[in-house]
Design a protein around this motif. Sequence first.
Motif, mmCIF file in Angstrom:
data_model
loop_
_atom_site.group_PDB
_atom_site.id
_atom_site.type_symbol
_atom_site.label_atom_id
_atom_site.label_comp_id
_atom_site.label_asym_id
_atom_site.label_seq_id
_atom_site.Cartn_x
_atom_site.Cartn_y
_atom_site.Cartn_z
ATOM 1 N N GLY A 108 1.987 42.674 31.784
ATOM 2 C CA GLY A 108 1.226 42.015 30.733
ATOM 3 C C GLY A 108 1.009 42.841 29.491
ATOM 4 N N GLY A 109 1.242 44.149 29.526
ATOM 5 C CA GLY A 109 1.078 44.987 28.354
ATOM 6 C C GLY A 109 2.244 44.838 27.391
ATOM 7 N N SER A 110 2.036 45.242 26.149
ATOM 8 C CA SER A 110 3.115 45.179 25.166
ATOM 9 C C SER A 110 2.942 46.289 24.138
ATOM 10 C CB SER A 110 3.155 43.816 24.464
ATOM 11 O OG SER A 110 2.101 43.697 23.532
ATOM 12 N N ARG A 111 4.061 46.662 23.527
ATOM 13 C CA ARG A 111 4.058 47.650 22.448
ATOM 14 C C ARG A 111 4.973 47.153 21.349
ATOM 15 N NH1 ARG A 111 5.320 53.589 24.226
ATOM 16 N NH2 ARG A 111 4.629 53.903 22.056
ATOM 17 N N ALA A 112 4.720 47.644 20.126
ATOM 18 C CA ALA A 112 5.513 47.189 18.981
ATOM 19 C C ALA A 112 5.848 48.369 18.082
ATOM 20 C CB ALA A 112 4.745 46.120 18.194
ATOM 21 N N TRP A 113 6.984 48.241 17.397
ATOM 22 C CA TRP A 113 7.433 49.272 16.464
ATOM 23 C C TRP A 113 7.950 48.603 15.193
ATOM 24 C CZ3 TRP A 113 8.256 49.193 21.614
ATOM 25 C CH2 TRP A 113 7.868 50.302 22.370
ATOM 26 N N ILE A 114 7.714 49.260 14.067
ATOM 27 C CA ILE A 114 8.292 48.845 12.785
ATOM 28 C C ILE A 114 9.082 50.029 12.249
ATOM 29 C CG2 ILE A 114 7.826 48.133 10.411
ATOM 30 C CD1 ILE A 114 5.273 46.786 11.409
ATOM 31 N N ASN A 115 10.375 49.830 12.078
ATOM 32 C CA ASN A 115 11.263 50.919 11.644
ATOM 33 C C ASN A 115 11.099 52.163 12.513
ATOM 34 O OD1 ASN A 115 12.607 49.573 9.596
ATOM 35 N ND2 ASN A 115 11.056 50.063 8.056
ATOM 36 N N GLY A 116 10.966 51.940 13.815
ATOM 37 C CA GLY A 116 10.884 53.041 14.753
ATOM 38 C C GLY A 116 9.532 53.692 14.880
ATOM 39 N N ARG A 117 8.543 53.235 14.108
ATOM 40 C CA ARG A 117 7.210 53.818 14.169
ATOM 41 C C ARG A 117 6.265 52.857 14.893
ATOM 42 N NH1 ARG A 117 9.121 54.453 8.995
ATOM 43 N NH2 ARG A 117 9.491 56.588 8.300
ATOM 44 N N PRO A 118 5.389 53.365 15.741
ATOM 45 C CA PRO A 118 4.463 52.479 16.459
ATOM 46 C C PRO A 118 3.646 51.634 15.492
ATOM 47 C CG PRO A 118 4.401 54.696 17.383
ATOM 48 C CD PRO A 118 5.217 54.785 16.129
ATOM 49 N N ALA A 119 3.424 50.373 15.850
ATOM 50 C CA ALA A 119 2.681 49.450 14.990
ATOM 51 C C ALA A 119 1.777 48.584 15.856
ATOM 52 C CB ALA A 119 3.640 48.577 14.181
ATOM 53 N N THR A 120 0.741 48.058 15.233
ATOM 54 C CA THR A 120 -0.164 47.151 15.925
ATOM 55 C C THR A 120 0.351 45.716 15.807
ATOM 56 O OG1 THR A 120 -1.534 46.753 13.964
ATOM 57 C CG2 THR A 120 -2.093 48.664 15.346
ATOM 58 N N VAL A 121 -0.164 44.856 16.682
ATOM 59 C CA VAL A 121 0.203 43.444 16.611
ATOM 60 C C VAL A 121 -0.252 42.848 15.280
ATOM 61 C CG1 VAL A 121 -0.205 41.176 17.644
ATOM 62 C CG2 VAL A 121 0.211 43.151 19.116
ATOM 63 N N ALA A 122 -1.403 43.312 14.785
ATOM 64 C CA ALA A 122 -1.884 42.824 13.487
ATOM 65 C C ALA A 122 -0.902 43.189 12.378
ATOM 66 C CB ALA A 122 -3.269 43.402 13.188
ATOM 67 N N GLN A 123 -0.352 44.394 12.439
ATOM 68 C CA GLN A 123 0.638 44.794 11.437
ATOM 69 C C GLN A 123 1.904 43.962 11.546
ATOM 70 O OE1 GLN A 123 0.643 49.050 12.410
ATOM 71 N NE2 GLN A 123 -0.054 49.499 10.330
ATOM 72 N N LEU A 124 2.313 43.644 12.770
ATOM 73 C CA LEU A 124 3.463 42.749 12.942
ATOM 74 C C LEU A 124 3.212 41.422 12.237
ATOM 75 C CD1 LEU A 124 4.769 42.976 16.627
ATOM 76 C CD2 LEU A 124 5.606 44.149 14.606
ATOM 77 N N GLY A 125 2.010 40.889 12.437
ATOM 78 C CA GLY A 125 1.680 39.604 11.827
ATOM 79 C C GLY A 125 1.713 39.666 10.307
ATOM 80 N N GLU A 126 1.151 40.743 9.741
ATOM 81 C CA GLU A 126 1.133 40.879 8.277
ATOM 82 C C GLU A 126 2.547 40.965 7.724
ATOM 83 O OE1 GLU A 126 -1.302 44.062 6.901
ATOM 84 O OE2 GLU A 126 -2.991 43.535 8.189
ATOM 85 N N LEU A 127 3.369 41.810 8.343
ATOM 86 C CA LEU A 127 4.735 41.987 7.841
ATOM 87 C C LEU A 127 5.571 40.727 8.049
ATOM 88 C CD1 LEU A 127 7.030 43.678 6.718
ATOM 89 C CD2 LEU A 127 7.391 44.606 9.001
ATOM 90 N N ALA A 128 5.503 40.148 9.252
ATOM 91 C CA ALA A 128 6.317 38.966 9.539
ATOM 92 C C ALA A 128 5.942 37.796 8.640
ATOM 93 C CB ALA A 128 6.166 38.574 11.003
ATOM 94 N N GLY A 129 4.662 37.734 8.235
ATOM 95 C CA GLY A 129 4.252 36.673 7.327
ATOM 96 C C GLY A 129 4.951 36.742 5.983
ATOM 97 N N LEU A 130 5.486 37.927 5.648
ATOM 98 C CA LEU A 130 6.240 38.098 4.400
ATOM 99 C C LEU A 130 7.741 37.949 4.603
ATOM 100 C CD1 LEU A 130 4.316 41.259 3.126
ATOM 101 C CD2 LEU A 130 3.943 38.891 2.425
ATOM 102 N N LEU A 131 8.157 37.823 5.868
ATOM 103 C CA LEU A 131 9.585 37.808 6.170
ATOM 104 C C LEU A 131 10.087 36.469 6.694
ATOM 105 C CD1 LEU A 131 9.883 41.263 7.971
ATOM 106 C CD2 LEU A 131 10.856 40.673 5.740
ATOM 107 N N VAL A 132 9.299 35.809 7.549
ATOM 108 C CA VAL A 132 9.790 34.604 8.217
ATOM 109 C C VAL A 132 8.674 33.583 8.339
ATOM 110 C CG1 VAL A 132 9.316 35.572 10.507
ATOM 111 C CG2 VAL A 132 11.026 33.764 10.262
#
Length: 562
Positions: A108-132
């Motif tokens: 049930g756990g998860s991890r995320a990376w942006i350009n190879g650097r660890p990122a939060t789910v909130a950061q994924l949401g902010e960036l993806a909102g500008l991409l897709v």
Amino acid sequence: MLSHLAIKDFAVVRSAELDFGRGLTVISGETGAGKSLLVDALGLLSGLRADSGVVRHGAERAELTAGFILDDASPALAWLRENALDDVDGDPDQPATCQIRRVIRADGGSRAWINGRPATVAQLGELAGLLVEIHGQHEHQALLARTSQLALLDAYGRTRRELETVAEAALTWSELLRERDALLAQGDVSDRIGWLEHQFAELDRETLDPESLEKLLADHRRHAHAAGLIAACDGALAQLGGDEGTSLTRALHQVRSELQRVAEHEPRLGDVDAMLDNAAIQIDEALALLDRVRSDLDIDPDAFGALERRLGRIHELSRKHRVPAEQLAAQRDAIAEELDRLRGADARLQSLDEEIARARARWRSAAEALGARRRDAAAALSRDTTALIAELGMGGGRFEVALEPIESERPDPQGAERAEFLVAANLGQPARPLRKVASGGELSRISLAIEVAALGLDAVPTMVFDEVDSGIGGGVAEIVGQKLRALGATRQVLCVTHLPQVAAQGHAHYRVSKAASEGVTQSAVQCLDAKQREEELARMLGGVEMTREARAAAKRLLADVE
């Protein structure tokens, strides 16, 4: 633009990699094959909540990776730089890129990376909102958010200049309000003024510039050691040029006389005599300076006591204000500045009220101009989208953009109204907010109509439509495909579809299929060439049996697009 999507051990997909280009990419497949899993993967990469159920049975984790190519003016690239997540090692001569990766574990756990650097789910949401931007039967799509609706309306109405004017006026108004609030929060400042005046008077009585403090310390040291200094000077004067006994001056003159008598026999003694002459001059100058120093020295208890008291006051002030002695002058000046502000607070409050009134008037004028542009844009967008949803099989449907005024005593950089997208799916029905439309298929088609009407004016470069053709067929399906292809001229478009009329409009075509392997159902994704597309369209047209008529119809569909 989305350039690459890789999926591993996700739901029924063991492994899949897809490359995307510009224009319209369609994804088809049999019911239950997992077509929408690609959309789900993008959703999770956009920061949606994940659970262990998305991990393929028997695997430890699911891995999702998406690559994007960014324009130099991309808001996503600016966000990456602001958050120090941009690819600093990229080739400066190549377009900027971005990679988002997410791993979801079976526990049930998860991890995320942006350009190879660890990122939060909130950061994924902010960036993806500008991409897709995902349009489908899910409530997370951007067009359901009122902030996105207002942004799209502003883009459609090309109100950037008016919006900037409103934002600047709001900033000026806000700063003035904050200054007034700070002054009012001080309350009655008379006690503080009295306290500051006392502190300032204590500091102002002393000479606190660095030169004066340095001289004070030097004078104090000299008086503290006056007796020793006097004794040392008297002894030096006696040894160098005293009238009694042997002095250095008389000894030097005697040496020179003896050497001068024999110098004619050794020319180099003339050089020695010249050196001794210079030494005699230096000694005479030293004696003169020493005599002046001695004249300035005096054992004066009263003067020393005055220096002690002054130095004591300086040390006391330094301790009281908790700053080094050399910073007392700056402390005094800071107190003086605060006193000036407090004494002029009443006058400043009066002038602030006048400035705030003018700033409020400027904001309202700018907001009215922005509101007028928005009303024109809302009418045009309502008209164009209503015409399009009728073409998309929702005859009698109506789309409206409602502008609701907001009343506030505080400045709003977004203007004096908010937008709400309203839809009546059928004739005679009242218009309701878009976010409350029940049918997922209708929601997808309405979203498509809005985007086509706005010609992709929102900043998001990639748009995903999931089952946009749900519940339609025939001529309407062909129109849906044409609208998607038209949208692909300005934006990258991905569409999951089950209709051949829509699939035929794609610039690229992926097929998702499922099969049993080792007792487990698995999905596979394949990019189709021209012949394979024909076969897939024939399957979509004819079902299980691949008839000659179905193949002929598939060829006609593709030929009509070309």
